[in-house]
Every structure is written in C-alpha cells, then in structure tokens.
Scaffold this motif. Structure first.
Motif, PDB file in Angstrom:
ATOM      1  N   SER A 289      -6.339  -1.217   8.668  1.00  8.94           N
ATOM      2  CA  SER A 289      -5.574  -0.165   9.341  1.00  8.94           C
ATOM      3  C   SER A 289      -6.371   0.398  10.508  1.00  8.94           C
ATOM      4  O   SER A 289      -7.570   0.681  10.378  1.00  8.94           O
ATOM      5  CB  SER A 289      -5.254   0.952   8.345  1.00  8.94           C
ATOM      6  OG  SER A 289      -4.631   2.034   9.006  1.00  8.94           O
TER       7      SER A 289
ATOM      8  N   TYR B 172      -0.973  -1.110  10.724  1.00 13.43           N
ATOM      9  CA  TYR B 172      -1.481  -1.719   9.486  1.00 13.43           C
ATOM     10  C   TYR B 172      -0.866  -3.097   9.364  1.00 13.43           C
ATOM     11  O   TYR B 172       0.355  -3.240   9.455  1.00 13.43           O
ATOM     12  CB  TYR B 172      -1.124  -0.859   8.270  1.00 13.43           C
ATOM     13  CG  TYR B 172      -1.558  -1.439   6.950  1.00 13.43           C
ATOM     14  CD1 TYR B 172      -0.620  -1.893   6.021  1.00 13.43           C
ATOM     15  CD2 TYR B 172      -2.908  -1.547   6.623  1.00 13.43           C
ATOM     16  CE1 TYR B 172      -1.022  -2.426   4.818  1.00 13.43           C
ATOM     17  CE2 TYR B 172      -3.318  -2.076   5.426  1.00 13.43           C
ATOM     18  CZ  TYR B 172      -2.377  -2.512   4.514  1.00 13.43           C
ATOM     19  OH  TYR B 172      -2.783  -3.037   3.315  1.00 13.43           O
TER      20      TYR B 172
ATOM     21  N   ARG C 238       2.859   1.775  11.786  1.00 10.63           N
ATOM     22  CA  ARG C 238       3.180   2.542  10.580  1.00 10.63           C
ATOM     23  C   ARG C 238       3.422   4.012  10.883  1.00 10.63           C
ATOM     24  O   ARG C 238       3.913   4.748  10.028  1.00 10.63           O
ATOM     25  CB  ARG C 238       2.027   2.451   9.577  1.00 10.63           C
ATOM     26  CG  ARG C 238       1.930   1.112   8.905  1.00 10.63           C
ATOM     27  CD  ARG C 238       3.173   0.798   8.072  1.00 10.63           C
ATOM     28  NE  ARG C 238       3.011  -0.373   7.240  1.00 10.63           N
ATOM     29  CZ  ARG C 238       2.639  -0.335   5.971  1.00 10.63           C
ATOM     30  NH1 ARG C 238       2.367   0.820   5.401  1.00 10.63           N
ATOM     31  NH2 ARG C 238       2.523  -1.452   5.290  1.00 10.63           N
TER      32      ARG C 238
ATOM     33  N   ALA D 128      -3.414   1.730   4.561  1.00  8.80           N
ATOM     34  CA  ALA D 128      -2.699   2.588   5.499  1.00  8.80           C
ATOM     35  C   ALA D 128      -2.657   4.050   5.101  1.00  8.80           C
ATOM     36  O   ALA D 128      -2.492   4.914   5.939  1.00  8.80           O
ATOM     37  CB  ALA D 128      -1.277   2.073   5.700  1.00  8.80           C
TER      38      ALA D 128
ATOM     39  N   THR E 141       1.055   9.726   4.195  1.00  5.45           N
ATOM     40  CA  THR E 141       0.873   8.877   5.372  1.00  5.45           C
ATOM     41  C   THR E 141      -0.606   8.655   5.643  1.00  5.45           C
ATOM     42  O   THR E 141      -1.463   9.328   5.077  1.00  5.45           O
ATOM     43  CB  THR E 141       1.500   9.535   6.615  1.00  5.45           C
ATOM     44  OG1 THR E 141       0.798  10.761   6.872  1.00  5.45           O
ATOM     45  CG2 THR E 141       2.967   9.837   6.382  1.00  5.45           C
TER      46      THR E 141
END
Lengths: 113, 111
Positions: A31, A50, A55, A97, B96
């Motif tokens: 990532s 990623y 993402r 990620a 996230t």
C-alpha cells in the motif's frame, strides 16, 4: 532494509507546468499513500493505492492523479500547477491497506514560481 | 468529517521542563498515532494507541488514549533539546487506510 524513498528531493516549477513525483515503498509493503503538507500544517491525504488499485481519494482537484505499478512503486502527477501547490509531498507505505502504521519517506519539496 | 485538533500549536520551553500536548476530536477513532517530524524529513511514528484508556511509555514520553477514544495526550518529562520538532497526531477514519492529521505542535526546547 531501505525505507520509503522519494524522488526528486526538491523541484522548482512554474505555474501551468506539470510534475511527476516518484515513490518506492518499503520491500513487502503493498500500500502506498500520498500526502500534501503545506508549511506549518499537518499532512493532508491525497490518494491511497493498494495492489495497483485506488483505495481512497482526498479532497483534491482532478489535476492530481496517481498510479501504482506492479512492483508497488507509485507516481503522483499534478497538472496545470498553481502557486498553492507549493508544498512538501509525502509518500507513505504500509503492508496492507487499512489500520496499519504508515512509514513515511522524506518527501519531495515542490516550489512553484 | 472527522477532525483532529491539536493544542498548543507552538511551545517553547527550557531544557528540563515538562510539557503536555493534546489531540482532541468530536469523533471516535479506532486508534490514534503520534508522529514526530524534523525539518527536511518525513514524519516518524512514535506510538499507536488502540484501547480506550490505554497508556504507553516511550522513555520520557507518555502517551494516553482517552476512555471514549476521542482524544489523546503526549506528555514529555524533563524535555531535552533533542525533543525539538513537530509533533503530529493522526487517526484513520473508520476502517480506511488513510490518516487524518492534526495541524501539529511545534516544540522548541532551549538548552
């Protein structure tokens, strides 16, 4: 092991030009994220990639774009440069990620004249 | 929008003094990270706090995560000139990978 490497370290451009910044993540990290840090402020998120897919995207105009290559390195492109794009551009890598500590490079200092 | 507010923004102290930096939000974070950044370099991760009420120590630095996971603090005991730098708190919104950063606290420790 080498850390996150970014190139170039410094860059001077004029308004309207285009720039490409490069980042190589730590070996084994898949990532890569890009941040913009204006002097005196904390970094602001621009993109996360990623496994070569985007993402996440921060609140930046379409002039900003990025991509990730099969070897997990990444490029950040900025078109039609404005004076306000002058900043330190940081790249960070992590193994996956989400919810992973991020390791930052020393950045590219971009100055727009 | 999740925001992180740091205070103070600037701190100039003498060697040997103690100090505390605060990082506050109205939102819950699953974890918060503290970084230190020196001029010309990228941020370096100091610690990650995950559990509400958690306290972590790193030599003279003590990090605390609030019970409600909305705030964190960094306390430095007997500050030294080598502690000079920009201290940043950061957290991931939801699950996230991106990080939201506070605006940073610039610390200057004078010998």
């Amino acid at each position: 092991d080498a850390g996150v490497t970014q190139s170039p370290t410094h860059l001077i451009k004029t308004r309207g030009q285009q720039v490409t910044l490069r980042c190589s993540p730590i070996s084994g990290h898949k990532s890569v994220s890009w941040y913009q840090q204006v002097l005196g402020q904390g970094p602001q998120f621009i993109f996360q990639y990623y496994e070569k897919e985007e993402r996440g995207r921060g609140n930046f105009p379409d002039r900003f774009s990025a991509r990730q290559f099969p070897n997990y390195s990444s490029e950040l492109n900025v078109n039609a440069l404005l004076l306000g794009d002058s900043a330190l551009y940081l790249c960070a890598s992590s193994r996956v990620a989400s919810n992973q500590p991020q390791h930052f490079g020393d950045g590219t200092r971009l100055s727009i004249l | 929008t999740q925001l992180l507010e740091q205070s103070p923004q600037f701190l100039s102290i003498q060697e040997g003094e103690n100090l505390t930096v605060y990082c506050n939000s109205s939102s819950v974070f699953s974890s918060l990270q503290w970084y230190r950044q020196e001029p010309g370099e990228g941020p370096v991760l100091l610690v990650t706090v995950v559990t509400g009420g958690e306290v972590k120590k790193l030599k003279r630095l003590t990090f605390q995560f609030g019970d409600a996971r909305k705030d964190s603090s960094l306390h430095i005991t007997a500050a030294q000139p080598g502690d000079t730098g920009l201290y940043l708190c950061a957290g991931p919104p939801s699950n996230t990978g991106k990080l939201i950063f506070g605006q940073g606290t610039t610390l200057q420790v004078k010998p």
